[in-house]
Design a protein around this motif. Structure first.
Motif, short mmCIF file in Angstrom:
data_model
loop_
_atom_site.label_atom_id
_atom_site.label_comp_id
_atom_site.label_asym_id
_atom_site.label_seq_id
_atom_site.Cartn_x
_atom_site.Cartn_y
_atom_site.Cartn_z
N VAL A 2 14.03 38.68 -30.74
CA VAL A 2 12.94 39.61 -30.98
C VAL A 2 12.10 39.68 -29.71
O VAL A 2 11.72 38.65 -29.15
CB VAL A 2 12.03 39.14 -32.15
N VAL A 3 11.87 40.91 -29.24
CA VAL A 3 11.03 41.08 -28.05
C VAL A 3 9.75 41.80 -28.46
O VAL A 3 9.79 42.85 -29.09
CB VAL A 3 11.77 41.88 -26.96
N TYR A 4 8.62 41.19 -28.13
CA TYR A 4 7.31 41.75 -28.44
C TYR A 4 6.75 42.33 -27.14
O TYR A 4 6.81 41.68 -26.09
CB TYR A 4 6.36 40.65 -28.95
N SER A 5 6.22 43.56 -27.22
CA SER A 5 5.71 44.18 -26.00
C SER A 5 4.30 44.71 -26.17
O SER A 5 3.86 45.01 -27.29
CB SER A 5 6.64 45.32 -25.57
N HIS A 6 3.61 44.80 -25.04
CA HIS A 6 2.25 45.32 -25.00
C HIS A 6 2.24 46.41 -23.93
O HIS A 6 2.52 46.13 -22.77
CB HIS A 6 1.28 44.18 -24.64
N ASN A 7 1.96 47.64 -24.34
CA ASN A 7 2.03 48.79 -23.44
C ASN A 7 3.35 48.83 -22.66
O ASN A 7 3.38 49.05 -21.45
CB ASN A 7 0.85 48.79 -22.47
N GLY A 8 4.45 48.57 -23.37
CA GLY A 8 5.77 48.69 -22.77
C GLY A 8 6.23 47.48 -21.99
O GLY A 8 7.37 47.42 -21.55
N LYS A 9 5.35 46.49 -21.81
CA LYS A 9 5.72 45.31 -21.04
C LYS A 9 5.98 44.15 -22.01
O LYS A 9 5.16 43.87 -22.88
CB LYS A 9 4.57 44.96 -20.10
N ALA A 10 7.14 43.49 -21.85
CA ALA A 10 7.46 42.37 -22.74
C ALA A 10 6.46 41.24 -22.55
O ALA A 10 6.22 40.81 -21.42
CB ALA A 10 8.87 41.89 -22.46
N VAL A 11 5.85 40.78 -23.64
CA VAL A 11 4.88 39.69 -23.54
C VAL A 11 5.37 38.41 -24.22
O VAL A 11 4.86 37.33 -23.97
CB VAL A 11 3.51 40.09 -24.14
N MET A 12 6.37 38.56 -25.09
CA MET A 12 6.91 37.38 -25.76
C MET A 12 8.34 37.68 -26.21
O MET A 12 8.63 38.78 -26.66
CB MET A 12 6.04 37.00 -26.97
N THR A 13 9.22 36.70 -26.05
CA THR A 13 10.60 36.86 -26.50
C THR A 13 10.92 35.69 -27.41
O THR A 13 10.77 34.54 -27.02
CB THR A 13 11.58 36.85 -25.31
N MET A 34 -0.55 50.16 -26.98
CA MET A 34 0.67 50.19 -27.78
C MET A 34 1.27 48.79 -27.88
O MET A 34 1.40 48.08 -26.88
CB MET A 34 1.70 51.13 -27.15
N VAL A 35 1.62 48.41 -29.10
CA VAL A 35 2.30 47.14 -29.32
C VAL A 35 3.66 47.44 -29.94
O VAL A 35 3.75 48.18 -30.92
CB VAL A 35 1.49 46.22 -30.23
N GLY A 36 4.70 46.88 -29.35
CA GLY A 36 6.05 47.17 -29.82
C GLY A 36 6.81 45.90 -30.17
O GLY A 36 6.53 44.82 -29.65
N VAL A 37 7.77 46.07 -31.07
CA VAL A 37 8.64 44.96 -31.43
C VAL A 37 10.05 45.52 -31.50
O VAL A 37 10.27 46.59 -32.08
CB VAL A 37 8.26 44.36 -32.81
N GLY A 59 16.64 47.09 -34.41
CA GLY A 59 15.57 47.95 -34.89
C GLY A 59 14.36 47.78 -34.00
O GLY A 59 14.25 46.79 -33.27
N GLU A 60 13.48 48.77 -34.03
CA GLU A 60 12.27 48.64 -33.22
C GLU A 60 11.17 49.53 -33.78
O GLU A 60 11.42 50.45 -34.57
CB GLU A 60 12.55 49.01 -31.77
N ASN A 61 9.97 49.23 -33.37
CA ASN A 61 8.83 50.04 -33.76
C ASN A 61 7.72 49.80 -32.73
O ASN A 61 7.71 48.78 -32.05
CB ASN A 61 8.35 49.68 -35.17
N GLU A 62 6.83 50.77 -32.64
CA GLU A 62 5.71 50.62 -31.72
C GLU A 62 4.50 51.29 -32.37
O GLU A 62 4.63 52.39 -32.93
CB GLU A 62 6.03 51.27 -30.37
N ILE A 63 3.36 50.62 -32.34
CA ILE A 63 2.17 51.20 -32.96
C ILE A 63 0.97 51.06 -32.01
O ILE A 63 0.96 50.17 -31.15
CB ILE A 63 1.82 50.52 -34.31
N PRO A 64 -0.03 51.92 -32.17
CA PRO A 64 -1.26 51.72 -31.41
C PRO A 64 -2.17 50.70 -32.10
O PRO A 64 -2.23 50.68 -33.33
CB PRO A 64 -1.91 53.12 -31.41
N LEU A 65 -2.84 49.88 -31.32
CA LEU A 65 -3.76 48.89 -31.90
C LEU A 65 -4.98 49.58 -32.49
O LEU A 65 -5.43 50.60 -31.97
CB LEU A 65 -4.21 47.89 -30.82
N LYS A 66 -5.51 49.02 -33.57
CA LYS A 66 -6.71 49.58 -34.19
C LYS A 66 -7.91 48.76 -33.78
O LYS A 66 -7.79 47.57 -33.56
CB LYS A 66 -6.56 49.55 -35.71
#
Lengths: 153, 105
Positions: free
Chosen positions: B49-60, B85-88, B98-105
């Motif tokens: 699982v790769v977690y991203s913040h504004n398109g940049k991977a921040v955690m794998t 944007m935060v993506g997984v 699978g993947e998804n990306e959402i804007p932070l609230k």
């Protein structure tokens, strides 16, 4: 550690192929899944395979939050946090599971050194949180009693 | 369809964002048997699982079979603003992803 040039090339190719298959270019990770560590059948074996060294017990440095008693072994919430500087990874190992290594989170500076997830436990077992920070490996454990196992059966 | 497999909730407070992720996935270990036929149910579990913040991977994250069904994971971004944007993105041992990306609230 010395890596033969040929082998390094092979690893690079492998990573490139893997990344193309499963990840969009923007999320390209410069890491590879530690397959051998997931095959290890003991907690210490997993740690050795992941880090190439044994972990040092440091209960004061790691916060491990798990329930004392898990009524349902299929869903055991685990939270691991630490105040250590330069945390590279947080790993969750369930000593008595058939595959002890459960999850291995590789962090960057952009995220806080705390992760939560849920794991399956076949039976009562120590839950082991392993933190790698600045090249050193620390761990702490907590016993979780499982009343109904979560690994089929 | 793939994006439906990942639910992300992220909230910014004081420049820090708590992100919670829920992936719908069976996480089959490969050791369970079908109750009717007695056949082994083949392993199907998320490996990466790769977690991203504004398109940049921040955690794998690398997972084994013992992460629970419909995996939940949570982490904190040290520095974030509303709208980031935060993506997984995940992939399993059968090659599904699978993947998804959402804007932070």
């Amino acid at each position: 550690m010395e890596i033969l040039p040929a082998r390094r090339g092979f690893l690079k190719n492998l990573m490139a192929v893997g990344a193309m298959l499963v990840l969009p270019a923007s999320l390209l990770a410069a890491l590879v899944r530690p397959q051998a560590a997931f095959k290890a059948d003991s907690a210490t074996g997993s740690v050795q395979s992941l880090f190439g060294q044994d972990a040092v017990e440091a209960a004061d440095k790691i916060r491990l939050k798990v329930p004392d008693i898990a009524e349902n072994g299929a869903v055991v919430p685990v939270t691991v946090g630490t105040d250590l500087e330069g945390v590279e990874s947080i790993t969750i190992i369930i000593d008595n599971n058939p595959t002890p290594l459960s999850a291995n989170f590789n962090l960057t500076d952009a995220v806080s050194a705390e992760v939560s997830t849920r794991v399956k436990m076949g039976k009562s077992s120590p839950v082991r949180a392993v933190v790698k920070a600045q090249g050193k490996v620390y761990y702490t454990t907590k016993e979780v009693k499982v009343t109904i196992g979560g690994c089929g059966g | 369809m793939a994006s439906k497999s990942v639910k992300i909730r992220g909230k910014v407070k004081d420049g820090v964002a708590k992100v919670k992720v829920l992936i719908s996935h069976p996480m089959e270990t490969g050791t369970r048997r079908d109750a009717d036929t007695g056949d082994l149910i083949p392993a199907k579990y998320i490996q990466e699982v790769v977690y991203s913040h504004n398109g940049k991977a921040v955690m794998t994250a690398y997972w084994g079979t013992s992460v629970s069904k419909n995996p939940y994971s949570a982490f904190t971004l040290k520095s974030a603003t509303v709208g980031d944007m935060v993506g997984v993105s995940w992939s399993d041992n059968t090659g599904a992803s699978g993947e998804n990306e959402i804007p932070l609230k």
